[in-house]
Design a protein around this motif. Structure first.
Motif, mmCIF file in Angstrom:
data_model
loop_
_atom_site.group_PDB
_atom_site.id
_atom_site.type_symbol
_atom_site.label_atom_id
_atom_site.label_comp_id
_atom_site.label_asym_id
_atom_site.label_seq_id
_atom_site.Cartn_x
_atom_site.Cartn_y
_atom_site.Cartn_z
ATOM 1 N N ASN A 1 -62.947 96.359 -41.436
ATOM 2 C CA ASN A 1 -63.226 95.533 -40.279
ATOM 3 C C ASN A 1 -64.300 94.502 -40.546
ATOM 4 O OD1 ASN A 1 -61.309 96.792 -38.708
ATOM 5 N ND2 ASN A 1 -62.726 98.345 -37.928
ATOM 6 N N SER A 2 -65.080 94.697 -41.612
ATOM 7 C CA SER A 2 -66.108 93.727 -41.943
ATOM 8 C C SER A 2 -65.532 92.532 -42.702
ATOM 9 C CB SER A 2 -67.199 94.383 -42.795
ATOM 10 O OG SER A 2 -66.681 94.788 -44.043
ATOM 11 N N LEU A 3 -64.284 92.634 -43.127
ATOM 12 C CA LEU A 3 -63.668 91.539 -43.858
ATOM 13 C C LEU A 3 -63.085 90.527 -42.888
ATOM 14 C CD1 LEU A 3 -61.729 93.575 -46.552
ATOM 15 C CD2 LEU A 3 -63.817 92.267 -46.888
ATOM 16 N N PRO A 4 -63.017 89.257 -43.280
ATOM 17 C CA PRO A 4 -62.381 88.263 -42.421
ATOM 18 C C PRO A 4 -60.897 88.546 -42.282
ATOM 19 C CG PRO A 4 -62.863 87.334 -44.574
ATOM 20 C CD PRO A 4 -63.528 88.674 -44.535
ATOM 21 N N ARG A 5 -60.356 88.351 -41.081
ATOM 22 C CA ARG A 5 -58.936 88.591 -40.857
ATOM 23 C C ARG A 5 -58.123 87.442 -41.429
ATOM 24 N NH1 ARG A 5 -58.843 88.644 -35.735
ATOM 25 N NH2 ARG A 5 -57.886 86.611 -35.389
ATOM 26 N N TYR A 6 -56.944 87.775 -41.950
ATOM 27 C CA TYR A 6 -56.059 86.732 -42.460
ATOM 28 C C TYR A 6 -55.621 85.843 -41.298
ATOM 29 C CZ TYR A 6 -51.810 84.477 -44.037
ATOM 30 O OH TYR A 6 -50.854 83.547 -44.328
ATOM 31 N N ARG A 7 -55.747 84.551 -41.464
ATOM 32 C CA ARG A 7 -55.386 83.610 -40.408
ATOM 33 C C ARG A 7 -54.305 82.633 -40.871
ATOM 34 N NH1 ARG A 7 -59.406 84.085 -36.497
ATOM 35 N NH2 ARG A 7 -61.310 85.092 -37.206
ATOM 36 N N GLY A 8 -54.439 82.120 -42.062
ATOM 37 C CA GLY A 8 -53.491 81.117 -42.509
ATOM 38 C C GLY A 8 -53.645 79.828 -41.719
ATOM 39 N N SER A 9 -52.745 78.923 -41.946
ATOM 40 C CA SER A 9 -52.754 77.653 -41.218
ATOM 41 C C SER A 9 -51.704 77.708 -40.114
ATOM 42 C CB SER A 9 -52.463 76.491 -42.166
ATOM 43 O OG SER A 9 -52.338 75.285 -41.443
ATOM 44 N N PRO A 10 -52.045 77.314 -38.880
ATOM 45 C CA PRO A 10 -51.072 77.402 -37.783
ATOM 46 C C PRO A 10 -50.028 76.298 -37.803
ATOM 47 C CG PRO A 10 -53.140 76.507 -36.975
ATOM 48 C CD PRO A 10 -53.377 76.894 -38.400
ATOM 49 N N TRP A 11 -50.314 75.194 -38.456
ATOM 50 C CA TRP A 11 -49.475 74.006 -38.306
ATOM 51 C C TRP A 11 -48.095 74.128 -38.949
ATOM 52 C CZ3 TRP A 11 -51.397 71.398 -34.555
ATOM 53 C CH2 TRP A 11 -52.779 71.380 -34.350
ATOM 54 N N PRO A 12 -47.951 74.626 -40.174
ATOM 55 C CA PRO A 12 -46.603 74.646 -40.767
ATOM 56 C C PRO A 12 -45.590 75.444 -39.957
ATOM 57 C CG PRO A 12 -48.275 75.041 -42.441
ATOM 58 C CD PRO A 12 -48.958 75.123 -41.120
ATOM 59 N N PRO B 1 -51.201 75.619 -26.821
ATOM 60 C CA PRO B 1 -52.631 75.967 -26.867
ATOM 61 C C PRO B 1 -52.873 77.460 -27.070
ATOM 62 C CG PRO B 1 -51.962 75.371 -24.639
ATOM 63 C CD PRO B 1 -50.822 75.008 -25.530
ATOM 64 N N VAL B 2 -51.987 78.321 -26.485
ATOM 65 C CA VAL B 2 -52.153 79.765 -26.685
ATOM 66 C C VAL B 2 -51.976 80.109 -28.165
ATOM 67 C CG1 VAL B 2 -51.223 82.042 -26.126
ATOM 68 C CG2 VAL B 2 -51.407 80.295 -24.343
ATOM 69 N N TYR B 3 -50.966 79.514 -28.773
ATOM 70 C CA TYR B 3 -50.685 79.765 -30.197
ATOM 71 C C TYR B 3 -51.840 79.312 -31.076
ATOM 72 C CZ TYR B 3 -48.659 78.823 -34.799
ATOM 73 O OH TYR B 3 -48.431 78.747 -36.145
ATOM 74 N N LEU B 4 -52.336 78.100 -30.837
ATOM 75 C CA LEU B 4 -53.415 77.570 -31.671
ATOM 76 C C LEU B 4 -54.706 78.358 -31.484
ATOM 77 C CD1 LEU B 4 -52.761 73.743 -31.266
ATOM 78 C CD2 LEU B 4 -52.188 75.194 -33.214
ATOM 79 N N ILE B 5 -54.991 78.753 -30.265
ATOM 80 C CA ILE B 5 -56.211 79.527 -30.001
ATOM 81 C C ILE B 5 -56.117 80.912 -30.630
ATOM 82 C CG2 ILE B 5 -57.550 80.641 -28.162
ATOM 83 C CD1 ILE B 5 -56.948 78.219 -26.403
ATOM 84 N N SER B 6 -54.910 81.455 -30.757
ATOM 85 C CA SER B 6 -54.767 82.823 -31.287
ATOM 86 C C SER B 6 -55.312 82.953 -32.705
ATOM 87 C CB SER B 6 -53.290 83.232 -31.256
ATOM 88 O OG SER B 6 -52.534 82.486 -32.208
ATOM 89 N N PHE B 7 -55.368 81.868 -33.450
ATOM 90 C CA PHE B 7 -55.877 81.922 -34.822
ATOM 91 C C PHE B 7 -57.399 82.028 -34.866
ATOM 92 C CE2 PHE B 7 -51.635 80.551 -35.583
ATOM 93 C CZ PHE B 7 -51.320 80.935 -36.864
#
Length: 352
Positions: A3-14, A48-54
């Motif tokens: 849990n101390s590691l950053p969560r995988y996010r990736g790029s939302p745009w593609p 906006p919901v999708y972009l904020i989820s990252f």
């Protein structure tokens, strides 16, 4: 740790390219104005919901995924690809740190798609493939997130190893410099005192002592450079010879028992540094008249014993003894100190 590691996010745009599946059913059934409006409103709310989820934490990310599912359910009666929003929701929950929670979220989303398609009695071709994509997208995203987290854990471990290695190296340099400088300065001070006493009585011997001081300083400088380069450490026999000379200069009678050449080279290198510091302590602190240095090499370990008849174990464990103990422990050995009547007994052992 996880849990101390950053969560995988990736790029939302593609991934927004898959929104083309929202109007996909219109290829064989032209939409009416209400359907087009529903699709436009749903997409406008979804973006906006999708972009904020990252940017959300594990605590709030499921709410964003739930909002995406609800957007799809709201437009499910219309002839459009409403299940597309559920696929994005599955990808969102799959990014959770907890694999268990992510798996449950994917299953729940898949069941909601299945139940909605059956209740609305829509053709299987409308929602069946999307149900498969919900599971596939979720599993693939979970695998990617797990790989990312393992990579982050490996990088964190490597950084910790580098930090510990740097700390160990600084401690080694501190120990080695303490031993080298302590021995060199002690020897220089003794010979300087001796030369001062002899300068008026026997100038030739005084000059010899001054030359010895210069040689000791040069030798000490070379050893300091070797310590900084990590190349310090001679043979046990050489260090024994140097220790005997230092004891004699200090007016302490040296006695040697055992053969230092019988000690294996690896063990001898550790014991040589221990002998250097032990003899320096005897010269500086013990006030002894005699010092006995003993060596023993058995099948399991090699031992060094240094005994003196001085004031005894009356001084606290400072940097020198602490450095000796750390060096021996790092080599798998041990250090024991015993107060004698009079004097002190130091015994060091390392695996042979």
């Amino acid at each position: 740790m996880q849990n101390s590691l950053p969560r995988y996010r990736g790029s939302p745009w593609p991934w927004l390219v898959y929104l083309i599946f929202v109007p996909f059913p219109w290829l064989w059934a032209p939409p009416d104005p209400d359907t087009v409006l529903a699709a436009a409103v749903a997409t406008a709310i979804f973006l906006p919901v999708y972009l904020i989820s990252f940017r959300l934490s594990d605590a709030t990310l499921p709410f964003a995924a739930a909002a995406m599912v609800l957007i799809g359910l709201a437009v499910s009666p219309f002839p459009l690809g409403w299940t597309t929003f559920s696929i994005y929701a599955a990808a969102a929950v799959a990014r959770l740190h907890s694999r268990w929670h992510a798996g449950i979220g994917i299953v729940v989303i898949a069941l909601i798609v299945l139940a909605t398609g059956l209740l609305l009695r829509q053709p299987l071709g409308w929602w069946g493939p999307s149900l498969l994509f919900v599971v596939m997208t979720g599993v693939v995203t979970m695998s990617t997130a797990a790989f990312y987290q393992r990579t982050q854990a490996l990088l964190a471990s490597q950084e910790e190893v580098r930090r510990l290695a740097g700390t160990a190296e600084r401690e080694r340099i501190t120990r080695d410099l303490h031993d080298v400088i302590g021995r060199t300065l002690t020897l220089v001070a003794l010979k300087a005192d001796l030369a001062g006493r002899l300068v008026s009585r026997d100038p030739d011997i005084a000059r010899a002592e001054l030359a010895a001081i210069a040689e000791a300083a040069r030798s000490g400088l070379a050893e300091v450079r070797a310590a900084l380069a990590g190349q310090l450490g001679g043979t046990l026999a050489h260090e024994t010879s140097a220790s005997l000379a230092a004891l004699e200069t200090a007016g302490i009678a040296p006695i040697v028992t055992g053969d230092p050449t019988a000690v294996p080279a690896d063990a001898g290198a550790v014991l040589a540094m221990t002998l250097r510091e032990a003899v320096t302590n005897v010269i500086r602190h013990a006030g002894a008249q005699r010092c006995t240095i003993g060596f023993a090499a058995g099948p399991d370990d090699a031992r060094l014993v240094v005994e003196d008849d001085g004031v005894g174990l009356s001084f606290r464990e400072g940097n020198g003894l602490r450095g000796m103990r750390q060096r021996l422990v790092a080599a798998g050995g041990r250090l024991e100190l015993q107060a004698l009547q009079p004097g002190t007994r130091l015994e060091a052992s390392v695996p042979a």
